[in-house]
Design an enzyme around this catalytic site. Structure first.
Site, mmCIF file in Angstrom:
data_model
loop_
_atom_site.group_PDB
_atom_site.id
_atom_site.type_symbol
_atom_site.label_atom_id
_atom_site.label_comp_id
_atom_site.label_asym_id
_atom_site.label_seq_id
_atom_site.Cartn_x
_atom_site.Cartn_y
_atom_site.Cartn_z
ATOM 1 N N SER A 1 0.824 -1.206 0.000
ATOM 2 C CA SER A 1 0.000 0.000 0.000
ATOM 3 C C SER A 1 0.859 1.257 0.000
ATOM 4 O O SER A 1 0.488 2.265 -0.604
ATOM 5 C CB SER A 1 -0.958 -0.002 1.195
ATOM 6 N N GLU A 2 2.032 1.213 0.662
ATOM 7 C CA GLU A 2 2.941 2.366 0.638
ATOM 8 C C GLU A 2 4.383 1.883 0.669
ATOM 9 O O GLU A 2 4.720 0.898 1.338
ATOM 10 C CB GLU A 2 2.733 3.276 1.856
ATOM 11 N N THR A 3 5.240 2.621 -0.037
ATOM 12 C CA THR A 3 6.681 2.500 0.124
ATOM 13 C C THR A 3 7.209 3.881 0.499
ATOM 14 O O THR A 3 6.847 4.881 -0.136
ATOM 15 C CB THR A 3 7.353 2.003 -1.157
#
Length: 271
Positions: A44-46
């Site tokens: 979902s996020e990096t």
């Protein structure tokens, strides 16, 4: 470059919300490369961080967050993951200040391994229930609230915890209701279980059908539930398949988000 996968808002592996974390020694590479790395990681996020130098700096690290599709203004779990990496690798101690698109954020490590993030409180405003929200969720919506520019969600109140847990929404339809997506929430059925409210988060417009544990959403959930439950210090359970706990502390225009994190994968970014 080293890349790490960190499970955030949990004290055990394979729970909470996984985030990629990449630390740079110098300037960030071009945006297109950061986006390609985030798409390859496909979480979902990096988070991407680099140290800042100079006496005039009001922060220690620059921090950016990318979903597989786009860069975002604010992300709680990937900030927690980044702070965890900085502290466990010895790159930082005490309180770390991050310069981000939503302003300066801080992360303070505690002796028990937990970390407290200091984020801006979402400016909640009551909104009319959008046409089709009940059908899109598959549950009756009691009220709706806009969460402001940095989050861009519609916060929707449901009747009870069971309604939140049993949601099987039409996520494409939810994407038409706000810029990022929808936060569904309700009071805890039994607060003696260690949490005061529950939530689930659906963000199809940034490539996340359901986010496991969403720190940024809790900057809106904190003022929402603090007003209803009469306490500035609460604990939220995000009732996704992985689940995770976020301790929230409402401090006026700032919200404290406290949780733990675990590094589960570490390797080299070759490309």
């Amino acid at each position: 470059m080293r890349i790490r996968i960190v499970d955030a808002f949990t004290d055990r592996p394979f729970a909470g919300n996984p985030a990629g974390v990449v630390l740079f020694d110098g300037a960030f590479p071009e945006d297109d490369r950061l986006q390609k790395i985030a798409a390859e990681v496909n979480l979902s996020e990096t988070a991407f961080a680099r140290p800042l130098t100079g006496a005039s700096q009001d922060a220690d690290w620059a921090l950016r967050w990318f979903t597989p599709l786009t860069e975002v203004d604010m992300c709680g779990h990937a900030t927690l993951a980044t702070a965890h990496v900085l502290h466990t690798t010895g790159a930082a101690t005490g309180t770390v200040r991050f310069a981000a698109r939503c302003g300066v954020l801080t992360a303070t490590a505690h002796e028990d391994g937990s970390i407290t993030l200091d984020f801006p409180t979402a400016p909640l405003t009551t909104a009319a229930l959008p046409e089709g929200v009940t059908e899109a969720l598959g549950a009756e919506a009691l009220s709706a609230h806009d969460t402001g520019p940095h989050i861009g969600d519609l916060l929707v109140e449901l009747a009870d915890e069971k309604a939140v847990r049993s949601l099987a929404p039409d996520v494409r339809a939810l994407g038409r209701l706000s810029r990022r997506g929808v936060i569904a929430t309700a009071p805890a059925e039994d607060p003696s279980r260690g949490y005061d409210y529950v939530s689930r988060c659906f963000f199809p417009n940034v490539g996340i059908d359901e986010d496991p544990v969403t720190g940024s959403a809790h900057t809106a959930l904190a003022p929402f539930w603090s007003a209803r439950l009469g306490s500035d210090d609460l604990t939220g359970l995000q009732a996704s398949a992985r689940t995770g706990l976020v301790r929230t502390g409402l401090r006026g225009d700032r919200t404290l988000l406290t949780g733990s994190a675990v590094t589960v994968i570490e390797g080299d970014l070759l490309a």
